[in-house]
Write an enzyme that holds these catalytic residues in place. Structure first.
Site, PDB file in Angstrom:
ATOM      1  N   TYR A   1      85.457 -49.417  17.117  1.00 45.88           N
ATOM      2  CA  TYR A   1      84.338 -48.765  17.686  1.00 45.88           C
ATOM      3  C   TYR A   1      82.863 -49.512  17.765  1.00 45.88           C
ATOM      4  CZ  TYR A   1      87.460 -45.180  16.175  1.00 45.88           C
ATOM      5  OH  TYR A   1      88.345 -44.436  15.790  1.00 45.88           O
TER       6      TYR A   1
ATOM      7  N   ASP B   1      87.240 -30.322  10.944  1.00 45.21           N
ATOM      8  CA  ASP B   1      87.311 -28.650  11.013  1.00 45.21           C
ATOM      9  C   ASP B   1      85.998 -28.079  11.056  1.00 45.21           C
ATOM     10  OD1 ASP B   1      86.811 -29.546   8.499  1.00 45.21           O
ATOM     11  OD2 ASP B   1      87.888 -27.975   7.280  1.00 45.21           O
TER      12      ASP B   1
ATOM     13  N   GLU C   1      80.103 -23.786   2.357  1.00 45.28           N
ATOM     14  CA  GLU C   1      80.440 -23.153   3.725  1.00 45.28           C
ATOM     15  C   GLU C   1      78.964 -22.338   4.077  1.00 45.28           C
ATOM     16  OE1 GLU C   1      84.084 -20.681   2.850  1.00 45.28           O
ATOM     17  OE2 GLU C   1      85.024 -22.182   4.218  1.00 45.28           O
TER      18      GLU C   1
ATOM     19  N   HIS D   1      92.048 -32.165   6.116  1.00 48.17           N
ATOM     20  CA  HIS D   1      90.657 -32.258   6.977  1.00 48.17           C
ATOM     21  C   HIS D   1      89.503 -32.784   5.674  1.00 48.17           C
ATOM     22  CE1 HIS D   1      90.497 -31.354  11.027  1.00 48.17           C
ATOM     23  NE2 HIS D   1      91.277 -30.149  10.742  1.00 48.17           N
TER      24      HIS D   1
END
Ligand code: ZN
Ligand code: ZN
Length: 396
Positions: free
Chosen positions: A301, A108, A375, A103
């Site tokens: 895209y 994630d 985090e 990831h």
């Protein structure tokens, strides 16, 4: 307690749990369109929150939280779930257990953050009117883009949401900061594959050959003029050839040379014209020199359009949530992102969650083997998006 304070305290309270979810996802990454265990994990987690979900687009999920007066308005929130073919170099307890897969783009984080947002909104669903739809999508990193499958399978129908929001980690911005950009934000991206076919032979007897190396050289130089002489200087656009292959030795003229590149634009009309130009020029240059050029284009895209009004509203919501000093304007980028597909169907905004922390040594860019996030950003992400969602539902 006012709703803003309530959401903040829930986001803080759930933070440890959301970080644990992120670490589980990080340790168990799956490649694009193969998110089988991830989707099971997400469905199960939603279930433990009391939220049911349905599968969509093979390895995607759709869920809804219906507030009071649920048919009044629907808004959509999106996370992507796929990982990249990179071997993780971080020495962390949650290091990837799936060798060669990582990831490294923070999906994630997006998935766990959106799970947190769902948990918060479910908790306060008697305090808002309308419905929040959650899109957990596969395959952001690989053409044709999981978003295109989500749209094909009806994720933006019955009813169409009035707004869709997406969040992406940003290793340039410190954790705690949130970045916004109105209008065009990211580029369309198409892959260009050229196969120049000549006729090989001895390097000392070029008159008996059609030299594809010389033809390829002309094509590469000439195609630079697609940008410099055909595109408007007012439009951001880029054409890069990152790979050229052909030949075996210094004195042998090969039969074939291949050239691979990427073409980026911020305007669908120019995108179509530019691609046509690339094809015509490559073919006719090769033809004029006695060879042939096969042109293959893998369409990626579209460019990503951040609806200005929606972006202004969610930016204001972010200022309320994290303080004006922590909200910044960010520049356009010629990177691409399949959230762009949604932005051409319903009013959309894609914003950035700061995840950098110099002091902790967290500075690596996305798509690198040492990418990681601070985090602490997960104490903000879930609640911030919940607050934006509530605000959007309140908007007439
Ligand atoms: Zn990525
Ligand atoms: Zn990404």
């Amino acid at each position: 307690m006012p709703l803003l304070e309530k959401i903040k305290s829930l986001s803080q309270a759930y933070c440890t749990e959301i970080v644990a979810l992120r670490r589980h996802l990080h340790a168990n990454p799956e490649l694009s369109y193969q998110e089988y265990n991830t989707v099971k994990f997400v469905a199960q987690t939603l279930h433990t929150f009391g939220i049911e979900s349905t599968e969509i687009a093979s390895t995607g999920l759709l869920a809804e939280i219906r507030g009071k007066n649920p048919d009044k308005k629907t808004i959509a929130l999106r996370a992507d779930m796929d990982a990249l073919p990179i071997t993780e170099a971080n020495d962390v307890p949650y290091k990837s257990k799936n060798s060669g897969v990582m990831h490294a783009c923070g999906h994630d984080v997006h998935t766990s953050s959106l799970l947190g947002t769902a948990k918060i909104l479910n908790e306060i669903k008697d305090q808002f009117e309308g419905t929040v739809r959650f899109l957990f999508q596969p395959g952001e990193e690989k053409n044709p883009g999981g978003a295109s499958y989500m749209i094909r399978d009806g994720a933006l129908k019955n009813p169409a949401p009035s707004v869709i929001l997406g969040q992406h980690v940003f290793p340039i911005l410190p954790a705690g900061k949130i970045g916004f950009r109105e209008g065009m934000y990211m580029a369309s991206s198409d892959e260009i594959y050229l196969k120049v076919i000549g006729k090989g032979g001895h390097g000392a007897a070029p008159e008996l050959t059609i030299d594809p190396i010389v033809i390829a050289s002309h094509i590469i130089i000439a195609l630079q003029q697609v940008i410099s002489r055909n595109a408007s200087p007012k439009q951001p656009t880029v054409l890069t050839f990152g790979k050229i292959a052909g030949g075996t030795a210094q004195n042998i003229i090969p039969d074939v040379v291949t050239i691979d590149g990427t073409f980026r634009a911020m305007n669908e009309t120019w995108r179509a014209e530019g691609l046509k130009k690339i094809k015509t020029m490559a073919e006719s240059i090769a033809d004029g020199m006695g060879g042939k050029c096969e042109v293959n284009i893998s369409h990626g895209y579209p460019y990503l359009e951040n609806n200005p009004e929606v972006t202004r509203r969610i930016k204001k919501a972010a200022e309320e949530y994290v303080g004006k000093e922590n909200v910044v304007d960010i520049e356009i980028t010629l990177g691409s992102e399949d959230f762009a597909f949604y932005s051409h169907v319903v009013p959309a905004s894609f914003y950035r969650l700061g995840t950098r922390n110099e002091a902790k040594g967290i500075t690596s860019y996305v798509h690198t083997p040492t990418f990681d996030i601070d985090e602490d950003a997960l104490a903000i992400g879930p609640g911030l998006m919940a607050w934006m969602a509530v605000n959007e539902l309140r908007h007439p």
